[in-house]
Design a protein around this motif. Structure first.
Motif, PDB file in Angstrom:
ATOM      1  N   TYR A   7      28.917 -16.598 -27.160  1.00 49.23           N
ATOM      2  CA  TYR A   7      27.887 -17.401 -26.518  1.00 49.23           C
ATOM      3  C   TYR A   7      28.264 -17.861 -25.116  1.00 49.23           C
ATOM      4  O   TYR A   7      27.390 -18.165 -24.305  1.00 49.23           O
ATOM      5  N   PHE A  10      26.943 -14.976 -23.040  1.00 51.96           N
ATOM      6  CA  PHE A  10      25.496 -15.060 -22.888  1.00 51.96           C
ATOM      7  C   PHE A  10      25.113 -16.074 -21.818  1.00 51.96           C
ATOM      8  O   PHE A  10      24.298 -15.813 -20.930  1.00 51.96           O
ATOM      9  N   ALA A 110      21.746 -18.627 -28.501  1.00 54.89           N
ATOM     10  CA  ALA A 110      21.367 -17.788 -27.364  1.00 54.89           C
ATOM     11  C   ALA A 110      19.906 -17.381 -27.408  1.00 54.89           C
ATOM     12  O   ALA A 110      19.478 -16.547 -26.625  1.00 54.89           O
TER      13      ALA A 110
END
Length: 548
Positions: A7, A10, A110
């Motif tokens: 994450y 992302f 995300a």
């Protein structure tokens, strides 16, 4: 480690507008919640990671996150699939939901609100195939799943540590859905919690099933080099895990809601905000002041979304004053705020959509939520976002850079077709009505043939498809004669379609891949403004104009 690494990557790539700055702060708070777990580890590498998390703030995020990624990628930081697991690229032998009593469906950090709305039908589809199963949905957005049918419990997590605890829970099956690829399959194969783990990624268009009892992993990926709408990708992923999509249908009975007032003021909810860029006050003021050019036959109220921050509320308040100063009699403006607040929560926005008849919005959550509430939806977006188009037949998409006069004229035609008489004018003659009726009918016939392959005579699909191709070409030939109010509708949308030419052998549809291609071909055509307006005009001209 895997959760943090995935994450962070992302968030580094995601554009975040000034009006959506609170999104970044929420995500960083989630990352910082993992700090104690790394502090408890007795290695220098983990202590460095803990220190980086502790000092991470919006102002230093880009630099700190890149440094942190270096430590997360060091040898020994990753986890591999246990060597005794069988990994397969085939479809699971049986549905992972078979015999399951308790499911926890988690949406990852995300995924945006709009993308998460794509998942709304999944609990009802799972229950249709598995009656009696209990489904708990755990989301990062408060209130998002409260009114979704098929959900027994709607919970909310605030931090990544809370998310980690959910993933380690004792449900029979844990399903993690996200836009980015979570990449947690190796980790979940090693966790002692639930016996089955399902992972779905809308953006990466891939999925996986982990069965710890049989020590097997199945994976699937969509053809990323092809154009695949995210709704279509989700549909295929759901089919791959053994769930039949479509009953109930996406826009019928998925969200609990009250009926709309069909005779009173026409309410148009306006949400100009998107996470990707900030809206222009001049641009949006002109749209709202000019959309209804003369006193309407039915009172019209534009209800502006106050947004989630004081900055967005100030924008909407200024926009309302500016547009109202130039509006005609019978048109009013108001700001949708939470009681006792200057802003509007997600639950509040859904309440407004429940009362709205139409929505004008940027490419934001409202573009996905409005069809769930039966709203005619006019989306203004930058080019290149076709993959996010909803399958709603009453959603129309406009290019942010197309000429505004043509766009506004087209929007008026859509509103008049959906709500006859609202513009208080004689119904315009449609110069392409005959061609539109033929194209609409041929589209419906091909859709029926593709959905009825078991009983249709041989050659039915091929013949229906040829009629559609011919009527589409005939429609395109009428466009040079269209008046301005209709040309702004298409703006290249739906005009340049490449239909596969089937040879003599293929006309008998000998393989599943070809059949799926023809289905995708039709669904992509149904995403266009041209196809949707053809259906709208055909319905309204038959004397059954779509109302609430």
């Amino acid at each position: 480690m895997g959760l943090l690494s995935s994450y962070l990557f992302f968030l580094l790539r995601r554009p975040i507008s000034a009006s959506n700055a609170h999104y970044l702060e929420q995500r960083l708070r989630g990352f910082r919640s993992l700090t104690p777990l790394f502090e408890a580890a007795e290695t220098e590498q983990f202590r460095i990671i803990a220190e980086s998390l502790r000092r991470m703030q919006p102002a230093n995020f880009a630099r700190t996150a890149r440094e942190l990624q270096f430590h997360l990628l060091k040898p020994g930081a990753g986890v591999s699939v246990p060597p005794d697991f069988i990994v397969s690229g085939e479809r699971p032998r049986e549905s992972p939901f078979s015999g399951v009593r308790k499911i926890v469906m988690v949406t990852g950090p995300a995924i945006g609100i709009g993308d998460e709305i794509i998942l709304f039908p999944l609990p009802a589809w799972i229950k249709a195939a598995n009656p009696g199963v209990e489904i708990t949905v755990v989301s990062g957005y408060v209130g998002l799943w409260n009114a979704v049918n098929g959900v027994d419990h709607a919970l909310h997590y605030r931090t990544h540590r809370e998310l980690l605890e959910v993933l380690r829970g004792d449900a029979d099956l844990v399903l993690l859905a996200d836009f980015e690829k979570p990449g947690l399959v190796p980790l979940m194969a090693c966790e002692p919690g639930s016996s089955t783990y399902v992972e779905l990624s809308l953006g990466a268009q891939c999925g996986a099933v982990v069965n710890r009892n049989s020590r097997r992993i199945w994976t699937v990926g969509m053809p990323l080099d092809a154009t695949l709408n995210y709704y279509e990708a989700f549909r295929r992923l759901v089919e791959w895990i053994g769930i039949t999509p479509g009953s109930p249908t996406r826009y019928c009975g998925i969200v609990r809601q009250a009926s709309k007032d069909s005779a009173g003021v026409l309410r148009i909810f306006v949400s100009p905000f998107t996470s990707k860029y900030d809206p222009s006050p001049i641009y949006w003021s002109r749209i709202l002041a000019s959309l209804v050019p003369r006193s309407p036959g039915r009172a019209v109220e534009f209800v502006l979304d106050a947004g989630a921050s004081p900055a967005t509320e100030r924008f909407s308040a200024t926009l309302a004053v500016s547009a109202a100063a130039r509006a005609v009699p019978g048109v009013s403006f108001s700001i949708a705020r939470e009681a006792g607040s200057r802003t509007l929560s997600l639950i509040g926005a859904f309440s407004e959509l429940e009362r709205a008849h139409a929505v004008i919005c940027a490419d934001s959550f409202a573009a996905h939520a409005a069809p769930q509430y039966g709203c005619t939806t006019l989306v203004i977006a930058r080019a290149g976002l076709d993959s996010w188009r909803t399958p709603s037949p009453r959603s129309f998409y406009f290019d942010l850079e197309q000429p505004m006069d043509g766009m506004l004229a087209a929007m008026r035609e859509i509103l008049e077709a959906c709500y006859p008489g609202v513009l208080d004018r004689p119904q315009h003659a449609v110069p392409f009505e005959a061609a539109a009726s033929r194209l609409d009918q041929d589209t419906r016939e091909l859709d029926a043939a593709l959905g009825d392959t078991g009983t249709s005579p041989k050659g039915t699909i091929h013949a229906a498809r040829q009629r559609l191709i011919e009527s589409h070409r005939a429609m395109i030939e009428t466009i040079p004669g269209w008046p301005l109010e209709f040309r702004g509708l298409v703006h290249q949308d739906g005009l340049s379609r490449v239909w596969r030419e089937l040879d003599e052998h293929e006309s008998d549809l000998p393989d599943r891949e070809l059949f799926r291609h023809l289905q995708l071909e039709l669904r992509n055509w149904e995403l266009t403004n041209l196809r949707r307006f053809v259906g709208l005009i055909g319905t309204s001209r038959a004397g059954t104009g779509k109302s609430e």
